[in-house]
Design a protein around this motif. Structure first.
Motif, PDB file in Angstrom:
ATOM      1  N   GLY A  69       0.772  -1.226   0.000  1.00 16.19           N
ATOM      2  CA  GLY A  69       0.000   0.000   0.000  1.00 16.19           C
ATOM      3  C   GLY A  69       0.804   1.277   0.000  1.00 16.19           C
ATOM      4  N   ILE A  70       0.295   2.312  -0.697  1.00 16.85           N
ATOM      5  CA  ILE A  70       0.963   3.603  -0.754  1.00 16.85           C
ATOM      6  C   ILE A  70       0.805   4.332   0.592  1.00 16.85           C
ATOM      7  N   PRO A  71       1.763   5.170   0.967  1.00 16.85           N
ATOM      8  CA  PRO A  71       1.670   5.879   2.249  1.00 16.85           C
ATOM      9  C   PRO A  71       0.389   6.698   2.380  1.00 16.85           C
ATOM     10  N   GLU A  72      -0.049   7.325   1.292  1.00 22.58           N
ATOM     11  CA  GLU A  72      -1.251   8.151   1.347  1.00 22.58           C
ATOM     12  C   GLU A  72      -2.493   7.338   1.715  1.00 22.58           C
ATOM     13  N   LEU A  73      -2.586   6.120   1.190  1.00 24.07           N
ATOM     14  CA  LEU A  73      -3.734   5.284   1.518  1.00 24.07           C
ATOM     15  C   LEU A  73      -3.630   4.756   2.946  1.00 24.07           C
ATOM     16  N   LYS A  74      -2.436   4.378   3.366  1.00 20.88           N
ATOM     17  CA  LYS A  74      -2.284   3.915   4.752  1.00 20.88           C
ATOM     18  C   LYS A  74      -2.659   5.029   5.730  1.00 20.88           C
ATOM     19  N   ALA A  75      -2.286   6.272   5.404  1.00 27.91           N
ATOM     20  CA  ALA A  75      -2.653   7.401   6.267  1.00 27.91           C
ATOM     21  C   ALA A  75      -4.164   7.582   6.298  1.00 27.91           C
ATOM     22  N   ALA A  76      -4.817   7.429   5.141  1.00 26.07           N
ATOM     23  CA  ALA A  76      -6.274   7.555   5.082  1.00 26.07           C
ATOM     24  C   ALA A  76      -6.957   6.461   5.899  1.00 26.07           C
ATOM     25  N   ILE A  77      -6.389   5.273   5.872  1.00 25.28           N
ATOM     26  CA  ILE A  77      -6.947   4.152   6.639  1.00 25.28           C
ATOM     27  C   ILE A  77      -6.789   4.400   8.135  1.00 25.28           C
ATOM     28  N   CYS A  78      -5.622   4.883   8.544  1.00 19.64           N
ATOM     29  CA  CYS A  78      -5.415   5.224   9.956  1.00 19.64           C
ATOM     30  C   CYS A  78      -6.431   6.264  10.407  1.00 19.64           C
ATOM     31  N   ALA A  79      -6.659   7.271   9.556  1.00 17.95           N
ATOM     32  CA  ALA A  79      -7.623   8.321   9.890  1.00 17.95           C
ATOM     33  C   ALA A  79      -9.028   7.757   9.987  1.00 17.95           C
ATOM     34  N   LYS A  80      -9.377   6.840   9.085  1.00 19.43           N
ATOM     35  CA  LYS A  80     -10.708   6.211   9.116  1.00 19.43           C
ATOM     36  C   LYS A  80     -10.921   5.445  10.413  1.00 19.43           C
ATOM     37  N   GLU A  82      -9.479   5.796  13.316  1.00 20.34           N
ATOM     38  CA  GLU A  82      -9.592   6.684  14.475  1.00 20.34           C
ATOM     39  C   GLU A  82     -10.912   7.442  14.446  1.00 20.34           C
ATOM     40  N   ARG A  83     -11.305   7.919  13.287  1.00 17.94           N
ATOM     41  CA  ARG A  83     -12.524   8.717  13.146  1.00 17.94           C
ATOM     42  C   ARG A  83     -13.788   7.905  13.421  1.00 17.94           C
ATOM     43  N   GLU A  84     -13.845   6.708  12.891  1.00 21.97           N
ATOM     44  CA  GLU A  84     -15.081   5.931  12.922  1.00 21.97           C
ATOM     45  C   GLU A  84     -15.106   4.850  13.988  1.00 21.97           C
ATOM     46  N   ASN A  85     -13.948   4.387  14.436  1.00 15.04           N
ATOM     47  CA  ASN A  85     -13.909   3.255  15.363  1.00 15.04           C
ATOM     48  C   ASN A  85     -13.148   3.542  16.650  1.00 15.04           C
ATOM     49  N   GLY A  86     -12.563   4.740  16.764  1.00 17.62           N
ATOM     50  CA  GLY A  86     -11.812   5.059  17.962  1.00 17.62           C
ATOM     51  C   GLY A  86     -10.567   4.215  18.144  1.00 17.62           C
ATOM     52  N   GLY A 249      -8.875  -4.131  -0.391  1.00 17.59           N
ATOM     53  CA  GLY A 249      -9.203  -4.459   0.991  1.00 17.59           C
ATOM     54  C   GLY A 249      -8.077  -3.954   1.868  1.00 17.59           C
ATOM     55  N   TYR A 250      -8.367  -3.773   3.154  1.00 15.02           N
ATOM     56  CA  TYR A 250      -7.308  -3.305   4.049  1.00 15.02           C
ATOM     57  C   TYR A 250      -7.547  -3.837   5.456  1.00 15.02           C
ATOM     58  N   ALA A 251      -6.497  -3.778   6.250  1.00 12.48           N
ATOM     59  CA  ALA A 251      -6.591  -4.235   7.631  1.00 12.48           C
ATOM     60  C   ALA A 251      -5.547  -3.520   8.460  1.00 12.48           C
ATOM     61  N   ALA A 252      -5.793  -3.480   9.765  1.00 12.83           N
ATOM     62  CA  ALA A 252      -4.814  -2.935  10.704  1.00 12.83           C
ATOM     63  C   ALA A 252      -4.672  -3.900  11.869  1.00 12.83           C
ATOM     64  N   GLY A 253      -3.450  -4.007  12.368  1.00  6.10           N
ATOM     65  CA  GLY A 253      -3.188  -4.921  13.469  1.00  6.10           C
ATOM     66  C   GLY A 253      -1.755  -4.802  13.942  1.00  6.10           C
ATOM     67  N   PRO A 254      -1.298  -5.763  14.716  1.00  4.69           N
ATOM     68  CA  PRO A 254       0.066  -5.717  15.253  1.00  4.69           C
ATOM     69  C   PRO A 254       1.114  -5.681  14.143  1.00  4.69           C
ATOM     70  N   GLU A 255       2.126  -4.879  14.321  1.00  4.49           N
ATOM     71  CA  GLU A 255       3.120  -4.664  13.277  1.00  4.49           C
ATOM     72  C   GLU A 255       3.811  -5.950  12.818  1.00  4.49           C
ATOM     73  N   PRO A 256       4.174  -6.882  13.716  1.00  5.75           N
ATOM     74  CA  PRO A 256       4.817  -8.119  13.226  1.00  5.75           C
ATOM     75  C   PRO A 256       3.930  -8.904  12.266  1.00  5.75           C
ATOM     76  N   LEU A 257       2.633  -8.948  12.529  1.00  9.32           N
ATOM     77  CA  LEU A 257       1.698  -9.631  11.632  1.00  9.32           C
ATOM     78  C   LEU A 257       1.620  -8.906  10.296  1.00  9.32           C
ATOM     79  N   ILE A 258       1.533  -7.579  10.326  1.00 14.69           N
ATOM     80  CA  ILE A 258       1.453  -6.800   9.091  1.00 14.69           C
ATOM     81  C   ILE A 258       2.700  -7.020   8.235  1.00 14.69           C
ATOM     82  N   LYS A 259       3.856  -7.064   8.862  1.00  9.82           N
ATOM     83  CA  LYS A 259       5.099  -7.320   8.123  1.00  9.82           C
ATOM     84  C   LYS A 259       5.102  -8.716   7.508  1.00  9.82           C
ATOM     85  N   ALA A 260       4.585  -9.685   8.252  1.00 11.56           N
ATOM     86  CA  ALA A 260       4.526 -11.057   7.729  1.00 11.56           C
ATOM     87  C   ALA A 260       3.584 -11.145   6.534  1.00 11.56           C
ATOM     88  N   MET A 261       2.464 -10.432   6.589  1.00 12.99           N
ATOM     89  CA  MET A 261       1.529 -10.418   5.463  1.00 12.99           C
ATOM     90  C   MET A 261       2.159  -9.765   4.242  1.00 12.99           C
TER      91      MET A 261
END
Length: 400
Positions: A69-80, A82-86, A249-261
């Motif tokens: 994923g591009i940095p701009e999309l990852k930033a948008a996902i982080c914002a989503k 926080e904004r919608e799910n806390g 599709g996208y997901a967020a989780g623990p960094e070691p898992l994200i790196k493995a994916m």
């Protein structure tokens, strides 16, 4: 001579895709078919998203990108999140894949060893068990009945967990039933999971924005912060933004898992489409005001379908909280005879006979692990739904 692998031999083709393909084939042959099998919004992608994709093409953003994923999309996902799910995530905790399926599959491939178990509520989306099998794991099913609103209970989850359990897959709102867990219901499941630290949670929130009435959406890491470090929260732009074909599709989780994916992706798909990623940036950052009106349209369709199906002989259709599916019971028709004279011995028989007799394509319940039911997607026009439900009523009225 061709010989498929043992891993592939363990899995079945997608029943939902097969039903959709059969409907297309019959339509091409000139048969009057109403296809209610595909889980795809019938709305067009909003134009601001289309324009963002066109701009990306014109700006030459057509090269390889970062694999996940591009940095701009990852930033948008982080914002989503926080904004919608806390939920607060860093870009290093975000994965972007070419669709929701690859998110799930890559997480499973990255973590499962032979004999590891994955707990899956039943009825389930058709792809969950087969992705587990392809990844070398073993699905372990937890049944949820119509009496519990197709939602698993804490005691049932507790009974399903063993020392081999590695994941729980939790889909809310659900495909195929439309069932959605309340905050209190997620609290009950979280209490069980807190007692089993070896179990990770993959929460499939793809239908998050398609909830009805005064139902309030919650995701489990939001309900119990202690589960944050072992939860992969998955979502995407397909359903809420009518972007199924864009494959993001996208997901967020623990960094070691994200790196493995990302490591899995580096040797398989590589990056999602660059153009689709820029479109998804606009989807998440741009206007959101069309989402609730679209959900209200789906709610009206749900009410239409539930009402008409509950008037059909031998059928019972619960009212779901979200998504765009209903999962009616055909228990009252099993053991009877279809208008063709053939026996209806299963929900698959029902679906086959309904298609042959009335030209209505649905997906039989056994494909989702729970019979005797079938799934209807009401992501189509009211006119199509009224016509289809009238045909179903006629078919059921002729069953003897």
């Amino acid at each position: 001579m061709f010989a498929q692998s043992a891993a592939l031999a363990r899995v079945k083709p997608s029943a939902t895709m097969a039903a959709d393909a059969k409907a297309r084939e019959l339509k091409a042959a000139g048969k009057d078919v109403i296809a209610l099998g595909a889980g795809e919004p019938d709305f067009d992608t909003p134009d601001n998203i289309n324009q963002a994709a066109i701009k990306a093409i014109r700006d030459g953003k057509t090269k390889y990108t970062n694999v996940d994923g591009i940095p701009e999309l990852k930033a948008a996902i982080c914002a989503k999140f926080e904004r919608e799910n806390g939920l607060k995530y860093q870009p290093s905790q975000v994965n972007v894949s070419p669709g929701g399926k690859p998110v799930i599959y890559n997480a499973l491939v990255a973590t499962l060893n032979p004999g590891d178990e994955v707990v899956i509520p039943r009825p389930y989306w058709v792809s969950y068990p087969d992705m587990v099998l392809l990844a070398g794991g073993a699905p372990r099913f937890v049944p949820a009945s119509a009496e519990t609103g197709f939602k698993i209970q804490p005691a049932d989850l507790e009974a399903a967990i063993t020392s081999k359990t590695r994941w729980l897959i939790l889909n809310s709102p659900s495909n195929p039933s439309g069932a959605a867990y309340t905050k209190a219901e997620l609290r009950g499941l979280a209490d069980v999971l807190l007692r089993h630290p070896q179990v990770w949670i993959l929460t499939d929130d793809m239908y998050e924005h398609l909830v009805f009435g005064d139902f309030e959406f919650w995701t489990i890491a939001q309900v119990e912060s202690a589960l944050y470090e072992r939860t992969l929260t998955m979502n995407g732009v397909s359903k809420a933004y009518a972007m199924t074909g864009w494959r993001i599709g996208y997901a967020a989780g623990p960094e070691p898992l994200i790196k493995a994916m990302a490591k899995v992706m580096s040797q398989t798909t590589s990056n999602p489409s660059s153009i689709s990623q820029w479109a998804a940036v606009e989807a998440l950052n741009g206007p959101q005001d069309f989402i609730k009106p679209n959900a209200r349209l789906f709610e009206g369709r749900r009410d239409l379908v539930v009402s008409m199906l509950n008037q059909a002989n031998g059928m019972r259709c619960p009212t779901p909280e979200g998504a765009f599916y209903v999962y009616p019971s055909v228990a009252g028709l099993i053991g009877k005879t279809a208008p063709s004279g053939k026996p209806i011995g299963s929900d698959e028989d029902f679906a086959v006979e309904l298609l042959e007799s009335e030209g209505v394509s649905v997906v039989f319940g056994a494909a989702f692990g729970l019979s005797p039911f079938f799934r209807i997607s009401y992501a189509t026009s009211n006119a199509n739904l009224e016509d289809a439900c009238t045909r179903i009523q006629r078919f059921c009225g002729q069953v003897r």
